[in-house]
Motif scaffolding. Structure first.
Motif, PDB file in Angstrom:
ATOM      1  N   LEU A 131      37.339  -7.447  -5.004  1.00 38.41           N
ATOM      2  CA  LEU A 131      37.638  -8.877  -5.045  1.00 38.41           C
ATOM      3  C   LEU A 131      38.605  -9.193  -6.193  1.00 38.41           C
ATOM      4  N   GLU A 132      38.340  -8.627  -7.356  1.00 36.48           N
ATOM      5  CA  GLU A 132      39.190  -8.876  -8.520  1.00 36.48           C
ATOM      6  C   GLU A 132      40.585  -8.283  -8.324  1.00 36.48           C
ATOM      7  N   GLN A 133      40.685  -7.124  -7.709  1.00 33.53           N
ATOM      8  CA  GLN A 133      41.997  -6.542  -7.423  1.00 33.53           C
ATOM      9  C   GLN A 133      42.774  -7.399  -6.433  1.00 33.53           C
ATOM     10  N   TYR A 134      42.075  -7.946  -5.455  1.00 33.26           N
ATOM     11  CA  TYR A 134      42.700  -8.847  -4.482  1.00 33.26           C
ATOM     12  C   TYR A 134      43.234 -10.094  -5.201  1.00 33.26           C
ATOM     13  N   ALA A 135      42.419 -10.628  -6.107  1.00 31.42           N
ATOM     14  CA  ALA A 135      42.843 -11.815  -6.868  1.00 31.42           C
ATOM     15  C   ALA A 135      44.104 -11.512  -7.672  1.00 31.42           C
ATOM     16  N   LEU A 136      44.101 -10.390  -8.381  1.00 32.21           N
ATOM     17  CA  LEU A 136      45.276 -10.017  -9.175  1.00 32.21           C
ATOM     18  C   LEU A 136      46.508  -9.819  -8.296  1.00 32.21           C
ATOM     19  N   ALA A 137      46.326  -9.204  -7.134  1.00 32.13           N
ATOM     20  CA  ALA A 137      47.442  -8.991  -6.213  1.00 32.13           C
ATOM     21  C   ALA A 137      48.017 -10.326  -5.718  1.00 32.13           C
ATOM     22  N   ASN A 138      47.178 -11.367  -5.773  1.00 32.20           N
ATOM     23  CA  ASN A 138      47.606 -12.708  -5.369  1.00 32.20           C
ATOM     24  C   ASN A 138      47.910 -13.591  -6.584  1.00 32.20           C
ATOM     25  N   GLU A 139      48.171 -12.924  -7.730  1.00 31.58           N
ATOM     26  CA  GLU A 139      48.576 -13.581  -8.969  1.00 31.58           C
ATOM     27  C   GLU A 139      47.552 -14.589  -9.499  1.00 31.58           C
ATOM     28  N   LYS A 140      46.262 -14.272  -9.323  1.00 31.72           N
ATOM     29  CA  LYS A 140      45.181 -15.102  -9.850  1.00 31.72           C
ATOM     30  C   LYS A 140      44.634 -14.417 -11.097  1.00 31.72           C
ATOM     31  N   THR A 141      44.326 -15.206 -12.113  1.00 30.70           N
ATOM     32  CA  THR A 141      43.915 -14.620 -13.390  1.00 30.70           C
ATOM     33  C   THR A 141      42.470 -14.929 -13.787  1.00 30.70           C
ATOM     34  N   ILE A 142      41.765 -15.689 -12.970  1.00 29.97           N
ATOM     35  CA  ILE A 142      40.370 -16.025 -13.274  1.00 29.97           C
ATOM     36  C   ILE A 142      39.523 -15.801 -12.026  1.00 29.97           C
ATOM     37  N   SER A 143      38.360 -15.168 -12.207  1.00 29.60           N
ATOM     38  CA  SER A 143      37.365 -15.032 -11.152  1.00 29.60           C
ATOM     39  C   SER A 143      36.164 -15.862 -11.570  1.00 29.60           C
ATOM     40  N   GLU A 144      35.629 -16.628 -10.642  1.00 27.43           N
ATOM     41  CA  GLU A 144      34.552 -17.571 -10.981  1.00 27.43           C
ATOM     42  C   GLU A 144      33.485 -17.580  -9.898  1.00 27.43           C
ATOM     43  N   CYS A 145      32.237 -17.802 -10.336  1.00 24.07           N
ATOM     44  CA  CYS A 145      31.123 -17.968  -9.399  1.00 24.07           C
ATOM     45  C   CYS A 145      30.090 -18.890 -10.038  1.00 24.07           C
ATOM     46  N   LYS A 146      29.163 -19.344  -9.213  1.00 27.80           N
ATOM     47  CA  LYS A 146      28.007 -20.108  -9.696  1.00 27.80           C
ATOM     48  C   LYS A 146      26.766 -19.303  -9.352  1.00 27.80           C
ATOM     49  N   VAL A 147      25.789 -19.315 -10.273  1.00 26.49           N
ATOM     50  CA  VAL A 147      24.567 -18.525 -10.119  1.00 26.49           C
ATOM     51  C   VAL A 147      23.372 -19.403 -10.464  1.00 26.49           C
ATOM     52  N   ARG A 148      22.321 -19.294  -9.660  1.00 22.94           N
ATOM     53  CA  ARG A 148      21.083 -20.016  -9.986  1.00 22.94           C
ATOM     54  C   ARG A 148      20.546 -19.528 -11.330  1.00 22.94           C
ATOM     55  N   MET A 149      20.162 -20.455 -12.184  1.00 24.42           N
ATOM     56  CA  MET A 149      19.568 -20.067 -13.472  1.00 24.42           C
ATOM     57  C   MET A 149      18.226 -19.375 -13.262  1.00 24.42           C
ATOM     58  N   SER A 150      17.593 -19.627 -12.126  1.00 24.08           N
ATOM     59  CA  SER A 150      16.279 -19.043 -11.850  1.00 24.08           C
ATOM     60  C   SER A 150      16.372 -17.582 -11.372  1.00 24.08           C
ATOM     61  N   VAL A 151      17.593 -17.021 -11.316  1.00 25.73           N
ATOM     62  CA  VAL A 151      17.755 -15.627 -10.890  1.00 25.73           C
ATOM     63  C   VAL A 151      18.504 -14.859 -11.984  1.00 25.73           C
ATOM     64  N   PRO A 152      17.798 -14.558 -13.096  1.00 27.79           N
ATOM     65  CA  PRO A 152      18.453 -13.902 -14.229  1.00 27.79           C
ATOM     66  C   PRO A 152      19.055 -12.538 -13.906  1.00 27.79           C
ATOM     67  N   ARG A 153      18.521 -11.817 -12.932  1.00 25.53           N
ATOM     68  CA  ARG A 153      19.090 -10.493 -12.622  1.00 25.53           C
ATOM     69  C   ARG A 153      20.514 -10.633 -12.084  1.00 25.53           C
ATOM     70  N   ASN A 154      20.812 -11.739 -11.372  1.00 27.24           N
ATOM     71  CA  ASN A 154      22.175 -11.944 -10.887  1.00 27.24           C
ATOM     72  C   ASN A 154      23.107 -12.316 -12.037  1.00 27.24           C
ATOM     73  N   ILE A 155      22.617 -13.127 -12.954  1.00 27.27           N
ATOM     74  CA  ILE A 155      23.408 -13.468 -14.139  1.00 27.27           C
ATOM     75  C   ILE A 155      23.720 -12.188 -14.919  1.00 27.27           C
ATOM     76  N   GLU A 156      22.727 -11.329 -15.057  1.00 20.36           N
ATOM     77  CA  GLU A 156      22.917 -10.073 -15.791  1.00 20.36           C
ATOM     78  C   GLU A 156      23.896  -9.144 -15.069  1.00 20.36           C
ATOM     79  N   LEU A 157      23.852  -9.111 -13.744  1.00 22.60           N
ATOM     80  CA  LEU A 157      24.802  -8.296 -12.985  1.00 22.60           C
ATOM     81  C   LEU A 157      26.231  -8.706 -13.331  1.00 22.60           C
ATOM     82  N   TYR A 158      26.511  -9.995 -13.280  1.00 22.23           N
ATOM     83  CA  TYR A 158      27.874 -10.468 -13.553  1.00 22.23           C
ATOM     84  C   TYR A 158      28.248 -10.255 -15.020  1.00 22.23           C
TER      85      TYR A 158
END
Length: 157
Positions: free
Chosen positions: A98-125
């Motif tokens: 996903l990040e390589q695709y973004a860079l290939a399309n001249e994008k410099t920021i990757s963003e997501c939203k994560v539930r605060m109630s799922v700390p393992r997903n926050i830790e993954l990112y």
């Protein structure tokens, strides 16, 4: 893993992988709005410019992520790995694509939203360079209110 850029015709595959991955949140408070999405709603979103990657192992879909491009970045959501393949680095591999695709399309920021109630997903990112930039109460697609964090990563080639 073989990762492909999905087409509208792949909406049923996207839906199936997403439902398998998000089933664990059906009893969350509130339940994930991913579980109320349909193949038709995904097709409609893709026709309006949403994109997705699907990851296959032995020709079987095991992971997917949906995303949109904006002026400076890529916003991804519904990152899904089927339960029996979780914990094997597939989400990280998909994020790298996903990040390589973004860079290939001249994008410099990757963003997501994560539930605060799922700390393992926050830790993954966090483990792959994302940082929390905002905490807020947000409304999901079902109209339910929930606490979320926005996470961002500055992309460099």
């Amino acid at each position: 893993m073989n990762i492909i850029l999905a087409q509208v015709e792949d909406a049923s595959v996207i839906h199936n992988v997403m439902l398998q991955a998000f089933k664990e949140y059906e009893h969350a408070t509130p339940p994930s709005s991913a579980l109320s999405e349909t193949v038709a709603s995904i097709e409609q979103a893709m026709k309006k410019g949403e994109h997705a990657f699907i990851g296959y192992i032995d020709e079987q879909p095991v992971t997917m992520v949906r995303f949109t491009l904006n002026a400076q970045g890529i916003y991804f959501f519904r990152l899904s790995v089927i339960p029996e393949k979780q914990g094997h680095g597939l989400a990280k591999a998909l994020l790298q694509e996903l990040e390589q695709y973004a860079l290939a399309n001249e994008k410099t920021i990757s963003e997501c939203k994560v539930r605060m109630s799922v700390p393992r997903n926050i830790e993954l990112y966090r483990s792959v360079g994302y940082v929390v930039t905002k905490e807020e109460m947000s409304e999901n697609r079902n109209g339910d209110s929930l606490s979320v964090v926005t996470m961002e990563k500055k992309l460099t080639s």
